[in-house]
Motif scaffolding. Structure first.
Motif, PDB file in Angstrom:
ATOM      1  N   GLU A 172       0.833  -1.195   0.000  1.00  0.00           N
ATOM      2  CA  GLU A 172       0.000   0.000   0.000  1.00  0.00           C
ATOM      3  C   GLU A 172       0.870   1.249   0.000  1.00  0.00           C
ATOM      4  OE1 GLU A 172      -3.271  -0.136   2.931  1.00  0.00           O
ATOM      5  OE2 GLU A 172      -2.545  -2.157   3.403  1.00  0.00           O
ATOM      6  N   LYS A 173       0.315   2.337  -0.508  1.00  0.00           N
ATOM      7  CA  LYS A 173       1.008   3.625  -0.469  1.00  0.00           C
ATOM      8  C   LYS A 173       1.346   3.974   0.981  1.00  0.00           C
ATOM      9  CE  LYS A 173       1.196   5.509  -4.683  1.00  0.00           C
ATOM     10  NZ  LYS A 173       2.429   6.098  -5.276  1.00  0.00           N
ATOM     11  N   GLY A 174       2.575   4.423   1.185  1.00  0.00           N
ATOM     12  CA  GLY A 174       3.011   4.797   2.518  1.00  0.00           C
ATOM     13  C   GLY A 174       3.644   3.670   3.301  1.00  0.00           C
ATOM     14  N   ASP A 175       3.660   2.463   2.761  1.00  0.00           N
ATOM     15  CA  ASP A 175       4.251   1.313   3.462  1.00  0.00           C
ATOM     16  C   ASP A 175       5.770   1.382   3.469  1.00  0.00           C
ATOM     17  OD1 ASP A 175       1.916   0.012   4.117  1.00  0.00           O
ATOM     18  OD2 ASP A 175       2.114  -1.578   2.600  1.00  0.00           O
ATOM     19  N   PHE A 176       6.361   1.041   4.632  1.00  0.00           N
ATOM     20  CA  PHE A 176       7.731   0.554   4.628  1.00  0.00           C
ATOM     21  C   PHE A 176       7.695  -0.816   3.948  1.00  0.00           C
ATOM     22  CE2 PHE A 176       9.399   2.905   8.591  1.00  0.00           C
ATOM     23  CZ  PHE A 176      10.279   3.672   7.847  1.00  0.00           C
ATOM     24  N   ILE A 177       8.696  -1.128   3.153  1.00  0.00           N
ATOM     25  CA  ILE A 177       8.858  -2.479   2.619  1.00  0.00           C
ATOM     26  C   ILE A 177      10.280  -2.923   2.944  1.00  0.00           C
ATOM     27  CG2 ILE A 177       8.731  -4.007   0.619  1.00  0.00           C
ATOM     28  CD1 ILE A 177       7.054  -1.879  -0.796  1.00  0.00           C
ATOM     29  N   THR A 178      10.386  -3.900   3.833  1.00  0.00           N
ATOM     30  CA  THR A 178      11.691  -4.425   4.216  1.00  0.00           C
ATOM     31  C   THR A 178      11.928  -5.732   3.472  1.00  0.00           C
ATOM     32  OG1 THR A 178      11.669  -3.399   6.398  1.00  0.00           O
ATOM     33  CG2 THR A 178      13.108  -5.295   6.109  1.00  0.00           C
ATOM     34  N   MET A 179      13.050  -5.793   2.763  1.00  0.00           N
ATOM     35  CA  MET A 179      13.408  -6.959   1.961  1.00  0.00           C
ATOM     36  C   MET A 179      14.746  -7.511   2.438  1.00  0.00           C
ATOM     37  SD  MET A 179      12.402  -5.154  -1.664  1.00  0.00           S
ATOM     38  CE  MET A 179      12.600  -3.501  -0.973  1.00  0.00           C
ATOM     39  N   ASP A 180      14.724  -8.712   2.993  1.00  0.00           N
ATOM     40  CA  ASP A 180      15.926  -9.396   3.464  1.00  0.00           C
ATOM     41  C   ASP A 180      16.046 -10.665   2.635  1.00  0.00           C
ATOM     42  OD1 ASP A 180      18.010 -10.582   4.818  1.00  0.00           O
ATOM     43  OD2 ASP A 180      17.160 -10.281   6.806  1.00  0.00           O
ATOM     44  N   PHE A 181      17.143 -10.810   1.900  1.00  0.00           N
ATOM     45  CA  PHE A 181      17.226 -11.898   0.927  1.00  0.00           C
ATOM     46  C   PHE A 181      18.682 -12.240   0.648  1.00  0.00           C
ATOM     47  CE2 PHE A 181      17.051  -7.792  -1.069  1.00  0.00           C
ATOM     48  CZ  PHE A 181      17.986  -7.832  -2.073  1.00  0.00           C
ATOM     49  N   GLY A 182      18.864 -13.400   0.064  1.00  0.00           N
ATOM     50  CA  GLY A 182      20.207 -13.824  -0.312  1.00  0.00           C
ATOM     51  C   GLY A 182      20.129 -15.021  -1.227  1.00  0.00           C
ATOM     52  N   CYS A 183      21.215 -15.277  -1.925  1.00  0.00           N
ATOM     53  CA  CYS A 183      21.246 -16.414  -2.843  1.00  0.00           C
ATOM     54  C   CYS A 183      22.518 -17.214  -2.620  1.00  0.00           C
ATOM     55  CB  CYS A 183      21.163 -15.943  -4.292  1.00  0.00           C
ATOM     56  SG  CYS A 183      22.656 -15.109  -4.885  1.00  0.00           S
ATOM     57  N   VAL A 184      22.578 -18.363  -3.281  1.00  0.00           N
ATOM     58  CA  VAL A 184      23.732 -19.248  -3.191  1.00  0.00           C
ATOM     59  C   VAL A 184      24.411 -19.298  -4.557  1.00  0.00           C
ATOM     60  CG1 VAL A 184      24.542 -21.583  -2.708  1.00  0.00           C
ATOM     61  CG2 VAL A 184      22.631 -20.624  -1.400  1.00  0.00           C
ATOM     62  N   TYR A 185      25.727 -19.073  -4.565  1.00  0.00           N
ATOM     63  CA  TYR A 185      26.526 -19.140  -5.784  1.00  0.00           C
ATOM     64  C   TYR A 185      27.754 -19.993  -5.496  1.00  0.00           C
ATOM     65  CZ  TYR A 185      29.421 -17.791  -9.747  1.00  0.00           C
ATOM     66  OH  TYR A 185      30.218 -17.820 -10.877  1.00  0.00           O
ATOM     67  N   ARG A 186      27.938 -21.058  -6.258  1.00  0.00           N
ATOM     68  CA  ARG A 186      29.035 -22.009  -6.041  1.00  0.00           C
ATOM     69  C   ARG A 186      29.058 -22.484  -4.582  1.00  0.00           C
ATOM     70  NH1 ARG A 186      33.130 -21.620 -10.081  1.00  0.00           N
ATOM     71  NH2 ARG A 186      32.066 -21.085 -12.035  1.00  0.00           N
ATOM     72  N   GLY A 187      27.879 -22.587  -3.990  1.00  0.00           N
ATOM     73  CA  GLY A 187      27.775 -23.071  -2.623  1.00  0.00           C
ATOM     74  C   GLY A 187      27.830 -21.997  -1.561  1.00  0.00           C
ATOM     75  N   TYR A 188      28.185 -20.766  -1.924  1.00  0.00           N
ATOM     76  CA  TYR A 188      28.381 -19.698  -0.944  1.00  0.00           C
ATOM     77  C   TYR A 188      27.200 -18.729  -0.931  1.00  0.00           C
ATOM     78  CZ  TYR A 188      32.959 -21.493   0.024  1.00  0.00           C
ATOM     79  OH  TYR A 188      33.976 -22.324   0.436  1.00  0.00           O
ATOM     80  N   CYS A 189      26.881 -18.273   0.269  1.00  0.00           N
ATOM     81  CA  CYS A 189      25.659 -17.492   0.495  1.00  0.00           C
ATOM     82  C   CYS A 189      25.915 -15.988   0.423  1.00  0.00           C
ATOM     83  CB  CYS A 189      25.087 -17.802   1.881  1.00  0.00           C
ATOM     84  SG  CYS A 189      24.587 -19.509   2.109  1.00  0.00           S
ATOM     85  N   SER A 190      24.877 -15.280   0.049  1.00  0.00           N
ATOM     86  CA  SER A 190      24.871 -13.826   0.191  1.00  0.00           C
ATOM     87  C   SER A 190      23.756 -13.440   1.143  1.00  0.00           C
ATOM     88  CB  SER A 190      24.665 -13.135  -1.158  1.00  0.00           C
ATOM     89  OG  SER A 190      23.365 -13.391  -1.670  1.00  0.00           O
TER      90      SER A 190
END
Length: 352
Positions: free
Chosen positions: A203-221
């Motif tokens: 909704e308009k006015g929302d904080f949007i918090t995005m916490d994410f990560g991926c795996v590349y060659r076995g290693y995490c972000s």
């Protein structure tokens, strides 16, 4: 720490490694199912037929297949008999009590069982140049996916849809998988640090918090960004500014030779002085590698001295129930004089 240090410090003649991340780090085997048997002169990987072909390509260890006619306990009895080892270290933090009971009952040859605690995990604390390259690329995939997502965030889109789009963008750029379940928290949901994406619409006015990560060659972000959909109000700007100030102060301070608790305190005091101390309950950060939450940590209770080559997240936050929350997270490599920030996405407050 090296394997030889574990043998010496624990007075072990053999090591049984069962944690899948330690198995991969020590042997190169990616399957995660099985056990490593290690002595100073013998290196064996015990696994089943689903993995033996891949294991023979991934590791130079002796690969021993376990099956109904040659079960793991029988293989271990043979190995202990052949090596003469009587003192065995085992990973008590990853081995289930029932599994350990089976081993202890089946292996009378072992006179001394030695819990290893987190000793094998310590082997992974200092990243090699090759590991650092994998971590940089994993984090870069997250940066690129975040930038691709921003123009797609619109009122009416659900948190689940936004999370799915972000994950698609990471996969599209070469992610093998995800470091953890993506957090996509909007509006009052953003006051929950580990909120689960829902059918709530942005909704308009929302904080949007995005916490994410991926795996590349076995290693995490791992990274977190918080944005506002539409125009931010004064309280949102205030909270965001405090979190950003705390994070920048910690990034400026972090370097080899400091305890993790000292870096945590640098950020925590800023949030406390601003009157939001009760709204920051978690530690400032954690190490990252083959697993998303590794040691050491940047937290009040971790006095581990930081060393060059360690990876740490720096993620202060303020969470106000009924209002919303902000977290900003970068992943950095500790150096002698400071840190290399692997997260390149902008941190100034974005109003979408």
């Amino acid at each position: 720490m090296k394997l030889e240090d574990i043998f010496r410090e624990k007075k072990a003649e053999a090591l049984l490694i069962t944690d899948p991340y330690n198995m991969r780090y020590i042997s190169g085997f990616r399957g995660g199912e099985g056990m490593l048997f290690l002595t100073r002169d013998r290196r064996a990987l015990i696994t089943d037929s689903r993995y033996t072909e891949a294991a023979s390509q991934e590791t130079d260890f002796e690969v021993i297949e376990e099956n109904r006619g040659h079960r793991r306990t029988a293989i271990l009895r043979e190995l202990f008999s052949e090596t003469g080892a009587e003192a065995a270290g085992y990973e008590d933090q990853s081995l289930r009590c029932s599994e350990f009971a089976v081993l202890r009952n089946a292996l009378p040859e072992v006179k001394h069982w030695i819990p290893l605690g987190g000793s094998a995990d310590c082997l992974r604390r200092i990243k090699t140049p090759e590991e650092l390259e994998y971590l940089r690329r994993a984090e870069a995939i997250g940066d690129e996916a975040f930038q691709a997502l921003l123009p797609l965030l619109k009122p009416g889109m659900t948190e689940l849809e936004a999370a799915a789009e972000l994950e698609y963008q990471m996969k599209k750029r070469g992610a093998e998988g995800f470091s953890f379940d993506t957090i996509m928290a909007s509006g009052i949901h953003s006051s929950m640090p580990h909120a689960i994406p829902s059918e709530k619409k942005l909704e308009k006015g929302d904080f949007i918090t995005m916490d994410f990560g991926c795996v590349y060659r076995g290693y995490c972000s791992d990274m977190t960004r918080t944005v506002v959909l539409g125009k931010a109000d004064e309280k949102q700007k205030e909270i965001y500014g405090i979190v950003l100030k705390a994070q920048r102060a910690a990034l400026e301070l972090i370097r080899a030779g400091l305890p993790g608790s000292r870096v945590d305190r640098e950020a925590r005091e800023i949030i406390e002085k601003a009157g939001y101390g009760d709204c920051f309950g978690h530690g400032l950060g954690h190490s990252v590698g083959l697993y998303i939450h590794e040691e050491p940590r940047l937290s009040p209770g971790d006095d581990t001295i930081l060393e060059p080559g360690m990876i740490e997240t720096v993620e202060p936050g303020i969470y106000v129930p009924g209002f919303g929350g902000v977290r900003i997270e970068d992943m950095v490599a500790v150096t002698e004089e400071g840190c290399e920030n692997l997260t390149l996405s902008p941190k100034e407050l974005m109003e979408l």
